[in-house]
Structures are given as C-alpha cells and as structure tokens.
Design an enzyme around this catalytic site. Structure first.
Site: not given
Ligand SMILES: [Zn+2]
Ligand SMILES: [Zn+2]
Length: 256
Positions: A53, A55, A57-58, A109, A131, A169
């Site tokens: 996805h 985001h 942090d990915h 999410h 996530d 995570h």
């Molecule tokens: Zn994440």
């Molecule tokens: Zn995420």
C-alpha cells in the site's frame, strides 16, 4: 527460499526472500537496511520489490532502491506509487523464480491495499499482508470501512493454516495486551503472549506467525466467536451484528 526480516524505523519489518542468487523485498520504507544486506550478500541481486500500500513507511525506499538496483516494482493497481510500478489486483499472479504469488485485494487500512500469498516448494506458504493483519491485531481503518476490513480479514483467515504471516510491523505485544483484555480466558492467547514476551526480551521478532495461531488468538479474526462478541457488547451496547461488532472492537482498540 530463505526468509529474513530486516528492521526499519522503530517497528517496521522489510521482508526479504532470496534463493542465494536473487532477492525480493516487501514494503521497503527505507532503502538503507536493504542496501546494507545486499552489501553483505554480494552474490545476491535484488530484482523485485513488492508493495502492499501507499504509506510512506512502506514506499519511502523505492526511488533509491530502483536507482541503485533497477529492480522491478509491483504494487497495488489502485494506489499511487512514487516510482513506475506494475499494478496488480485481486486474482492477478506474479511468478518469481518458480514461486507463484497470488494477489488479494484487502481494502480497509487503505482502499487499494493488496496482499501477496505464495507457496514455496517444500516449505510452508507465505503471506505478505502489509498493514492489514498484524499478530494479535489489524491495521487502523484510515480509508476503508469496518465492513471492508472484516471481509478482507475473513479472506486472509481462509488461507491455509500453516501460512507464515509476514506482517509489516512489530506490534505484537501491545496487540496481545488488548487481546487479553477482550479474551482473558483464552489459554492459547495466554501461552502465545508468554512466548512473544520472551522473544521480545531477547530482541527477537515475533514474526512470522502461523495463520492457525492467529485464528486462535487474534480478536479481529474472532469477532464472531461468542467470547469475543460478548466482551465487545459489554464494552459497547450498540454492537449487534457482525459488522457493528467488528467496528466496535476496532474502536475499542483505538482507545485502549
Ligand atoms: Zn505501516
Ligand atoms: Zn500503512
């Protein structure tokens, strides 16, 4: 196929799969841990990057990794990526050196979130779920509805029980603290919490985790189980059917 979890930021895992020659990584929010690993394994070439996805942090490591390795990027068809990517969605497959990866749409999410499931020969299957599903928990509903997330989790829960769940995570201990508040008498959950507490005391990952374990301990896969739905109703009297129960469970976790 060998599976490794590279730590990134404070609690992200970048999953890396390799056969001593070629490697793929999943959700590289940061390029540095991947480039360090590649330097330590000079015989292995990164040729594929999977993204679940959008985001940051990915996806944050994508531009640097593409520039340095020319790896192909495969991501969700319905979400924007910071680099050129092949978009995949429900029912699509990707063949990676003999491993067929199946794509599942798992909105909740984010709206375009996808997951990858594959069965390496002679090994337990793998699920890269980003996530959406965490050990003992699930992702926050930033874009989707409780009904979408429940449906996504139902479909992941229906995969083979020996599937190794590779979440993005290390949220396990805080998830299990909530799970124990919901189901204090679940002995499988109590045993799993003890195991994971020991792992974290030694700074070891609690992942991957078997999907069969998640079915036994994760309240978000168990919201129709009488012990879970009764606890949710006691907390929030408006929970009356599958979707409102799941929504109330997710809202309860948000304030736990
Ligand atoms: Zn994440
Ligand atoms: Zn995420």
């Amino acid at each position: 196929m060998k599976l490794t979890a590279l730590s990134a930021f404070s609690d992200n895992y970048i999953w890396l799969l390799h056969d001593d020659h070629r490697a793929l990584v999943v959700d590289p929010g940061d390029s540095a841990p991947v480039l360090t690993w590649l330097q330590q394994h000079p015989g292995v070439q990164l040729d594929t990057i999977l993204v679940t996805h959008h985001h940051a942090d990915h996806t944050g490591g994508l531009p640097d990794l593409v520039e340095q390795t020319a790896a192909q990027v495969v991501g969700p068809a319905l979400e924007n990526m910071p680099v050129t990517a092949q978009g995949l969605q429900q029912g699509d497959t990707l063949d990676w050196h003999g491993l067929r990866l199946h794509v599942h749409d798992v909105p909740g999410h984010t709206l375009g979130h996808i997951a990858f499931w594959g069965h390496p020969e002679g090994q337990a299957p793998l699920l890269f779920c980003g996530d959406t599903l965490f050990s003992g928990g699930c992702g926050r509903l930033f874009e989707g509805t409780p009904a979408q997330m429940l449906d996504s989790l139902d479909r992941l829960a229906a995969l083979p029980g020996d599937t190794r769940v590779c979440c993005a995570h290390e949220y396990t201990l805080s998830n299990l603290a909530f799970a124990l508040a919901v189901e204090p008498d679940n002995s499988a959950l109590r045993n799993h919490a003890q195991t994971c507490t020991r792992l974290r005391q030694h700074n070891r990952a609690t992942l991957p985790v078997a999907l069969s374990t998640e079915r036994a301990i994760n309240p978000f896969l168990r919201s129709r189980t009488p012990s879970v739905s009764a606890a949710v109703r006691q907390h929030d009297a408006s929970a009356c059917d599958d979707i409102t129960t799941f929504a109330a469970l997710r809202a309860w976790k948000n304030t736990f």
